[in-house]
Design a protein around this motif. Structure first.
Motif, PDB file in Angstrom:
ATOM      1  N   GLY B 568       4.834   2.910  -8.835  1.00 51.21           N
ATOM      2  CA  GLY B 568       3.415   2.977  -9.137  1.00 51.21           C
ATOM      3  C   GLY B 568       2.588   1.910  -8.441  1.00 51.21           C
ATOM      4  N   ARG B 569       3.231   0.957  -7.740  1.00 53.03           N
ATOM      5  CA  ARG B 569       2.473  -0.098  -7.042  1.00 53.03           C
ATOM      6  C   ARG B 569       2.314   0.288  -5.576  1.00 53.03           C
ATOM      7  N   PRO B 570       1.073   0.362  -5.080  1.00 51.52           N
ATOM      8  CA  PRO B 570       0.857   0.749  -3.681  1.00 51.52           C
ATOM      9  C   PRO B 570       1.501  -0.251  -2.715  1.00 51.52           C
ATOM     10  N   ALA B 571       1.843   0.257  -1.540  1.00 56.29           N
ATOM     11  CA  ALA B 571       2.518  -0.567  -0.538  1.00 56.29           C
ATOM     12  C   ALA B 571       1.716  -1.801  -0.167  1.00 56.29           C
ATOM     13  N   GLU B 572       0.406  -1.618  -0.033  1.00 58.38           N
ATOM     14  CA  GLU B 572      -0.439  -2.745   0.385  1.00 58.38           C
ATOM     15  C   GLU B 572      -0.366  -3.872  -0.655  1.00 58.38           C
ATOM     16  N   GLU B 573      -0.377  -3.483  -1.919  1.00 59.89           N
ATOM     17  CA  GLU B 573      -0.313  -4.482  -2.994  1.00 59.89           C
ATOM     18  C   GLU B 573       1.042  -5.192  -2.970  1.00 59.89           C
ATOM     19  N   LEU B 574       2.083  -4.384  -2.771  1.00 62.71           N
ATOM     20  CA  LEU B 574       3.427  -4.962  -2.719  1.00 62.71           C
ATOM     21  C   LEU B 574       3.563  -5.946  -1.565  1.00 62.71           C
ATOM     22  N   ALA B 580       9.571 -12.389  -5.928  1.00 70.66           N
ATOM     23  CA  ALA B 580      10.792 -11.841  -6.523  1.00 70.66           C
ATOM     24  C   ALA B 580      11.651 -11.067  -5.529  1.00 70.66           C
ATOM     25  N   GLY B 581      11.790 -11.599  -4.340  1.00 67.23           N
ATOM     26  CA  GLY B 581      12.696 -10.998  -3.355  1.00 67.23           C
ATOM     27  C   GLY B 581      12.083  -9.885  -2.540  1.00 67.23           C
ATOM     28  N   VAL B 582      10.881  -9.426  -2.904  1.00 70.08           N
ATOM     29  CA  VAL B 582      10.239  -8.345  -2.153  1.00 70.08           C
ATOM     30  C   VAL B 582       9.671  -8.934  -0.861  1.00 70.08           C
ATOM     31  N   THR B 583       9.954  -8.263   0.258  1.00 76.71           N
ATOM     32  CA  THR B 583       9.464  -8.809   1.534  1.00 76.71           C
ATOM     33  C   THR B 583       8.413  -7.879   2.136  1.00 76.71           C
TER      34      THR B 583
END
Lengths: 243, 899
Positions: B568-574, B580-583
């Motif tokens: 549910g989280r858009p790519a741009e936001e991510l 937390a390990g998200v690159t």
């Protein structure tokens, strides 16, 4: 009746033949009580083993109730023993994992008669003075008691022939006399042909017939005091019941 | 008594002890045999395992040069060539061999001169003398002389098959023309993924410009391969010259990757070898115990005649040590024999040559262990010798104990030393003490549990033996509680053997699973790519008898896509909030995602499950429609419709590493963008691409094309169209020659199809798997042999009693068959109960023990364990009946007289 005809046995010892029994000719009448005596190494136990078909002779043959034992296979001899022969040993040879009653039942188990004969096995134990000890294991019995269990087992299949190898050899004098008396009495009651090997000359003298062996040969064959019914193994007259 | 007379007495006692030991050994051939065998087989297990491990380690160390063909590989970029040329020249001067190797990029075309369809090929040009190490296998054999002549070429056999050319024919590489000398089926250095992806052609590379001044035949900067006179120089060279534009790979790095696998397996094997030795020790103790029991009367007579307690003890201990030393020598010889045999057996299986060589370390360990086992395990039963009363000479059951038996300090010291030496040697001999402690603890627990089982069997047999029924069955079962019986010791020794065998069986399965993770038996040999729709069916139709040839096809297809939303989280936001390990890189990169119904070879599921045929293709979320035209489509194609297309809904298996980088878990829904479509996919599992030896794991997904491989979609309506209409497939082919036929046929009928041959790597991989399994199977056989010997020694303890009983039954009229039935019942009951106890315990212990060996454990191998159980029961009956065969063959009188 047992007949030994030209019976001989030779073992190989240290690569050389050792003749332990030579040309033995003997006849044991039905219902007779015979003792075989002789010094150690004279061939007593070998003779007993050959007469019972526990070993094969090197020469001659054995006739048991007119059947040639030496011509039989091992299994035929075993079957013959199961139906006709009883044994008493010096070292009792009871099965340690079986109770007294189960030991008595073994010969009957082997011929498939155990179910019908359980009561008579109990009666035999009663007869040898061990009533109430049926459930005891050999390790829980004294030497004399073990030999009495062996006596009961020897008579369990109502044998026509009984072989006893030093039946009192492992017992003290008093107990030995008791066991011998019991053996003689049961033998007379059942009319069994008894062949007994013993070192005990006093015991042997009370048999009907005494056969002496030396160097593997029969050196004497004479009547014992039991031949005139004068005495039994317990020193009492006990000719009642003889057929 | 004066000290002089004590000293003389002591000397006389020692002399007498030695004399007695010598005489006793001469008269006890059977005991000597069992005793020495118990020690020898255990020692042989230790020596052979340790030696083979040394051989394999050495073979890998020595053989890695033969595998790679060099000590160091130098790849140069930028202007590094100018800087490195003097360095390479100085190496040549110092005695090193340096060769230039030019590997062409993808896409070079090769064809036969007489025509035919061209095939993609890699051109490899070597300086004369390269490869420096190893053998090049050619067809016809022996044609590689170490120097390719100008104008000649060697060609990979798959390419020759695809082009339909033979040795002597001409091959065209672009405009260049070469005469084919031979086909190549194996060449050092061919284990890298890139060299396997395309078929290769090998020609000559001349580094220096020709004398006429024409430029050298060089299309790109070469790599350099170096063979040092001392391979230890390679890492120093790397340390000195490695930089951004100079990449140096040394063979030591290859060893570092392979060696731990060998070490892990070796450690496990060594531990099981120790258990085999321990079992041998139990055999020794059993044999000595029996011997002392038989000799009590003789010892009592010696005591009557004036022999001291220690004299008799040392007389028998000297025998034990001498026999232990003899057993160790026999064991070392046997172990070396096994090592040689095993080495010869493995030679055909491993990619490196194993030269069995006596290992001094293993021999010393074997000798020490043999003597220690003999002394430590004999000490306990031998101490009974000191307790034998002289009265026993007169009456067997004298009931008199030696006055020194209870408070004998020295006896307790010996017990303590012998007892402590067992865990001490165990821990010292274990490769890693933690592993030794774990194994020791498990074994101790097992022996305790087996003791309880033995006790329970004895007690229950007494209570539960039926009073009615078949005589032989009742008699056989009742024998389990015969006084002085070996039920307890047989349960312990045989149970321990069963325990070890159970572990080995499970270990073998663990080894198998480790390899199966990489695809195992279903790993494919050939990849066919660039298939047009429907072409795979046509290829399959070429092999109508493929069931006979065991050729299997796995269809592959892939989609290029980018992440639009995760949970549910858009790519741009991510991308902006990469905690937390998200690159950010992971969120923005383009992925290749395969489409598969079946799990491709090399893909292992680490969380969740692969979909079954009945699973719903739809995720449990509402499909959504985009609000407007897609802006972030890499493979953009103009949409001909104003209406945005509907979402494609499916489920997927996501690469575990990428899941971590995207912050996704099983159960999350990821929305992907491909062309102008949105793919709404619920993550139902996480996967890993396993890399078996040779870097060939996950070739299914590797073949999916360029871009990071994110996993697999379950095929869904509309998804295949996003793949660009191309397909690929993996083909599993049972043997190399069949593979040549298949490739030739496909190439001749479908010129457009790209064929990539993995046969050699697959062959290497399968050989490795077979070698590991062969080693474990060998160990199982060894353990079974040790177990059988220990069983013989243990059952011998009650052989006399059994013979006497059997003879009595024969005397009382039992037929041979009846006696045999009684004995079979007894041995079968003993075997089945002991084996069941041991195997059940092994099933419990297998998990933690295998985890130490980095082996995978799922469930106990119940089927195999059942077979082992039946085999052990059979072994018990066989050993028992063999030991008692005389009583069935001979008349009963001799046995009665002996009893």
């Amino acid at each position: 009746m047992i007949k030994a005809q030209g019976l001989g046995k030779t073992y190989m010892s240290g690569g050389l033949p050792l003749e332990v029994l030579k040309d033995v000719e003997l006849t044991f009448e039905s219902g007779s009580l015979s003792a075989v005596v002789g010094p150690s190494g004279s061939g007593k136990t070998t003779l007993l083993g050959l007469l019972a078909g526990l070993d094969a002779p090197s020469a001659g043959r054995v006739l048991l109730e007119d059947q040639d034992l030496t011509a039989m296979s091992e299994d035929e001899k075993a079957r013959f023993r199961a139906e006709n022969v009883g044994f008493v040993f010096q070292t009792f040879h009871l099965l340690a994992s079986l109770t007294a009653l189960e030991n008595v039942l073994v010969p009957l188990e082997l011929t498939g008669r155990a179910k019908k004969a359980a009561d008579s096995a109990r009666a035999l134990l009663e007869r040898v003075g061990l009533g109430g000890r049926e459930g005891h294991y050999p390790a829980q019995l004294s030497g004399g008691e073990r030999q009495r269990v062996a006596l009961a087992r020897a008579f369990a299949n109502q044998p026509r022939i009984l072989f006893a190898d030093e039946p009192t050899g492992n017992l003290d004098h008093e107990t030995g006399l008791g066991v011998a008396a019991m053996l003689e009495q049961m033998n007379r009651e059942s009319g069994t042909t008894l062949v007994m090997v013993t070192h005990d000359l006093e015991l042997a003298e009370r048999a009907e017939r005494v056969i002496s062996l030396s160097g593997g040969r029969v050196v004497a064959d004479r009547a014992g005091s039991g031949s005139n019914g004068a005495s039994g193994f317990d020193g009492r007259r006990s000719d009642e019941g003889r057929s | 008594m004066t000290s002089d007379s004590r000293s003389r007495g002591s000397r006389r006692g020692r002399r007498f002890a030695l004399l007695l030991a010598k005489r006793e050994v001469k008269g006890a051939a059977r005991r000597v045999g069992v005793y020495m065998l118990s020690t020898a087989v255990g020692v042989a297990a230790i020596v052979s395992i340790q030696s083979v491990r040394d051989d394999v380690s050495r073979a890998i160390t020595d053989g890695v040069r033969e595998t790679t063909g060099y000590d160091a590989r130098v790849t140069l970029r930028g202007d590094a060539a100018d800087r490195m040329t003097p360095v390479l020249d100085s190496l040549r001067t110092a005695g090193a061999r340096v060769a230039a190797v030019e590997v062409a990029g993808f896409g070079g075309m090769a064809r036969g001169k007489t025509g035919g369809t061209p095939r993609i090929a890699m051109t490899n040009r070597f300086s004369p003398g390269y490869p420096f190490f190893g053998n090049v296998q050619t067809d016809p054999p022996g044609l590689w002389t170490g120097e390719i002549q100008p104008g000649e070429a060697f060609v990979d056999r798959p390419l020759m098959a695809q082009l339909g050319i033979a040795p002597g024919d001409t091959i065209m590489l672009g405009a260049e023309e070469y005469q084919v000398v031979a086909g190549v089926s194996r060449i050092p250095g061919g284990v890298a993924v890139l060299s396997m992806l395309m078929p290769n052609v090998y020609t000559r590379l001349d580094e220096t410009a020709p004398a006429d001044g024409a430029p050298a035949a060089r299309s790109r900067a070469p790599e350099y391969r170096i063979a040092f006179s001392d391979p230890a120089e390679a890492p120093r060279f790397k340390e000195a010259y490695q930089e951004e534009e100079v990449r140096i790979t040394v063979t030591e790095e290859v060893i570092a990757e392979v060696q731990p696998v060998v070490e892990n397996l070796g450690e496990l094997l060594a531990m099981v070898g120790l258990v085999a030795l321990l079992l041998g020790g139990i055999g020794v103790a059993s044999s000595v115990h029996l011997y002392v029991k038989e000799k009590r009367r003789s010892i009592a007579v010696l005591r009557c005649l004036g022999s001291g307690q220690w004299t008799a003890f040392w007389a028998y201990m000297v025998q034990a040590l001498a026999l232990g030393a003899g057993g160790a020598v026999v064991g070392i010889a046997l172990g070396f024999g096994v090592q040689t045999l095993l080495g010869a057996a493995l030679e055909g299986w491993l990619p490196v040559d194993i030269s069995p060589r006596p290992s001094g370390r293993a021999m010393m360990a074997g000798a020490g262990m043999g003597i220690w086992v003999a002394a430590a395990f004999a000490a306990f039963p031998l101490l009974q010798v000191r307790g034998v009363s002289a009265l026993e000479a007169l009456r067997r059951d004298s009931g008199v104990k030696s006055s020194r038996a209870k408070g004998d300090v020295w006896a307790w010291v010996i017990r303590l030393l012998a007892g402590l030496s067992i865990p001490a040697v165990w821990l010292v001999a274990a490769p890693v003490w933690q592993v030794g402690a774990l194994f020791g603890g498990v074994l101790l627990g097992t022996l305790g549990a087996l003791s309880l089982s033995g006790w329970a069997v004895t007690a229950l047999a007494r209570r539960l033996t039926p009073r009615k029924g078949w005589f032989a069955l009742r008699q056989g079962l009742s024998n389990l509680f015969r006084p002085g019986n070996q039920t307890l010791s047989v349960t312990i020794t045989m149970g321990a053997g069963a325990f070890v065998l159970g572990l080995v069986v499970t270990m073998e399965a663990g080894v198998k699973r480790v390899f199966e993770l990489g695809g195992g038996a279903d790993l494919a040999d050939v990849l066919v790519a660039n298939l047009e729709p429907g072409q795979l069916d046509s290829i399959k139709a070429l092999f109508p008898d493929n069931t006979e040839r065991d050729i299997a096809f796995v269809q592959l297809g892939s989609v290029g896509a980018r992440v639009a939303e995760v949970g549910g989280r858009p790519a741009e936001e991510l991308a902006a909030d990469s905690g937390a390990g998200v690159t950010e890189e992971a969120v923005l990169r383009t992925y290749r995602i395969s489409m598969n119904d079946d799990r491709p070879p090399g893909v292992a599921i680490v969380d969740g499950a692969w979909w079954e045929s009945g699973d719903s293709p739809a995720p449990s979320v509402e499909p959504v429609r985009p609000d407007g035209p897609d802006e972030a489509i890499e493979l953009d194609e103009a949409s001909e419709s104003d209406e945005p297309p509907a979402d494609i809904v499916t489920i997927m298996s996501l690469d575990a590493t990428i899941a971590g980088e995207l912050g996704a878990e099983v159960g999350d829904t990821i929305i992907w963008r491909a062309r102008e479509r949105r793919i709404v996919a619920e993550v139902v599992s996480l996967q890993e691409i396993e890399d078996p030896p040779g870097e060939i794991g996950g070739i299914g997904n590797l073949a999916a094309g360029s871009g990071a491989v994110a996993g697999n979609f379950r095929p869904a309506p509309g998804l295949a169209e996003l793949g660009g209409g191309e397909e690929s497939a993996l083909i599993d082919i049972p043997d190399y020659e069949t593979s040549m036929i298949v490739q030739r046929q496909i190439a001749s009928v479908f010129p457009n199809v790209i064929i990539i041959d993995f046969s050699w790597a697959m062959d290497l991989f399968r050989r490795g798997m077979a070698a590991a399994r062969a080693a474990v199977t060998f160990l199982a056989a060894f353990t079974a042999l040790v177990g059988a010997i220990v069983l013989v020694a243990t059952l011998a303890g009650s052989r006399r009693a059994r013979e006497a009983e059997a003879a009595l039954l024969r005397t009382l009229g039992a037929a041979k068959g009846q006696v045999a039935a009684v004995l079979v019942t007894e041995f079968a009951a003993l075997g089945t109960l002991a084996a069941a106890a041991g195997l059940a315990l092994s099933a419990v212990a297998a998990g933690p023990l295998l985890a130490f060996g980095a082996l995978r454990f799922d469930d106990p191998e119940w089927g195999t364990l059942a077979v082992v159980w039946a085999a052990l029961t059979g072994l018990s009956v066989l050993v028992g009946m063999t030991g008692n065969r005389e009583v069935l063959r001979k008349p009963p009188l001799p046995f009665l007289r002996r009893g």
